[in-house]
Design a protein around this motif. Sequence first.
Motif, short mmCIF file in Angstrom:
data_model
loop_
_atom_site.label_atom_id
_atom_site.label_comp_id
_atom_site.label_asym_id
_atom_site.label_seq_id
_atom_site.Cartn_x
_atom_site.Cartn_y
_atom_site.Cartn_z
N SER A 9 0.84 -1.19 0.00
CA SER A 9 0.00 0.00 0.00
C SER A 9 0.88 1.25 0.00
O SER A 9 2.01 1.22 0.48
N GLU A 10 0.31 2.32 -0.51
CA GLU A 10 0.98 3.62 -0.43
C GLU A 10 0.68 4.30 0.90
O GLU A 10 1.21 5.37 1.19
N SER A 11 -0.15 3.68 1.72
CA SER A 11 -0.45 4.17 3.07
C SER A 11 0.38 3.37 4.07
O SER A 11 0.46 2.14 3.99
N SER A 12 0.93 4.08 5.03
CA SER A 12 1.74 3.41 6.06
C SER A 12 0.98 3.24 7.38
O SER A 12 1.56 2.85 8.38
N SER A 13 -0.32 3.53 7.38
CA SER A 13 -1.03 3.56 8.66
C SER A 13 -2.25 2.64 8.72
O SER A 13 -3.17 2.89 9.48
N PHE A 45 4.73 -1.66 -7.55
CA PHE A 45 4.27 -0.59 -8.44
C PHE A 45 3.33 0.33 -7.67
O PHE A 45 2.74 -0.11 -6.67
N PRO A 46 3.13 1.56 -8.14
CA PRO A 46 2.05 2.37 -7.58
C PRO A 46 0.73 1.60 -7.75
O PRO A 46 0.54 0.88 -8.73
N ARG A 47 -0.17 1.74 -6.81
CA ARG A 47 -1.40 0.95 -6.78
C ARG A 47 -2.15 0.94 -8.11
O ARG A 47 -2.56 -0.10 -8.58
N ASP A 48 -2.35 2.09 -8.71
CA ASP A 48 -3.17 2.18 -9.91
C ASP A 48 -2.40 1.99 -11.21
O ASP A 48 -2.97 2.11 -12.30
N CYS A 49 -1.12 1.70 -11.12
CA CYS A 49 -0.29 1.54 -12.31
C CYS A 49 -0.68 0.28 -13.08
O CYS A 49 -0.64 -0.83 -12.55
N PRO A 50 -1.04 0.44 -14.36
CA PRO A 50 -1.31 -0.74 -15.17
C PRO A 50 0.00 -1.47 -15.47
O PRO A 50 1.02 -0.83 -15.72
N ARG A 51 -0.07 -2.81 -15.40
CA ARG A 51 1.15 -3.57 -15.62
C ARG A 51 0.82 -4.99 -16.06
O ARG A 51 -0.25 -5.51 -15.79
N VAL A 52 1.82 -5.57 -16.71
CA VAL A 52 1.73 -6.96 -17.15
C VAL A 52 2.98 -7.65 -16.63
O VAL A 52 4.09 -7.12 -16.73
N ALA A 53 2.79 -8.82 -16.05
CA ALA A 53 3.91 -9.63 -15.57
C ALA A 53 3.77 -11.03 -16.15
O ALA A 53 2.65 -11.55 -16.28
N VAL A 54 4.88 -11.62 -16.48
CA VAL A 54 4.89 -12.97 -17.04
C VAL A 54 6.14 -13.68 -16.54
O VAL A 54 7.19 -13.07 -16.39
N TRP A 55 5.99 -14.98 -16.23
CA TRP A 55 7.12 -15.72 -15.68
C TRP A 55 6.99 -17.20 -15.99
O TRP A 55 5.91 -17.71 -16.28
N THR A 56 8.13 -17.87 -15.92
CA THR A 56 8.17 -19.30 -16.21
C THR A 56 7.61 -20.09 -15.03
O THR A 56 7.69 -19.65 -13.88
N ARG A 57 7.07 -21.24 -15.33
CA ARG A 57 6.58 -22.14 -14.28
C ARG A 57 7.68 -23.12 -13.86
O ARG A 57 7.79 -23.47 -12.69
#
Length: 173
Positions: A9-13, A45-57
């Motif tokens: 989270s971007e909140s620490s509280s 990432f920032p909470r609202d940042c769109p992103r794609v992640a991909v990884w091997t199994r």
Amino acid sequence: MGLRLFHFSESSSIERFTPHVPPTNPTETSQVWAIDEAHQSLYWFPRDCPRVAVWTRTAADRPRFQEVFCTMADRVHAMEAAWLQRMQQCELFRYELPSAAFRPWVKASGQWVADVAVEPLAVEPVGDLFSLHAEAGVELRLVPSLWPMADLAQSDEWDFSIVRLANAAPRAD
């Protein structure tokens, strides 16, 4: 050490995590959401940042993965370059949550859910998000558009995560 679960989270509280229906997934039941240690980089990432992640199994998947994604890494994350400044300025906190309250969420690798409110065990700033990726050996790509990566990531050949795609720039025609 046993299973470690986190919330970012971007909140620490935050003193208590209560079950809720995610606005981005309104068909789900009310739950508290967590990510396991092996998959925590999905949330660097920032909470609202769109992103794609991909990884091997598996190690056997590695050659094909590395060929398709033109990489030597086992994990690739992509974000739109338009989010660069927000990524650089983001102050992100990692909450550790009590694993006994959680069960695996079968719809996504590394995701866990609880039906009850939980109090964090600890909270800490995570530091520079780019450094986290580099230190973990995660290839982080800045791309003009996430859509080609999102299309490529969706395969039965590897695991993937697509987060906040609704916040991405529109798909080009």
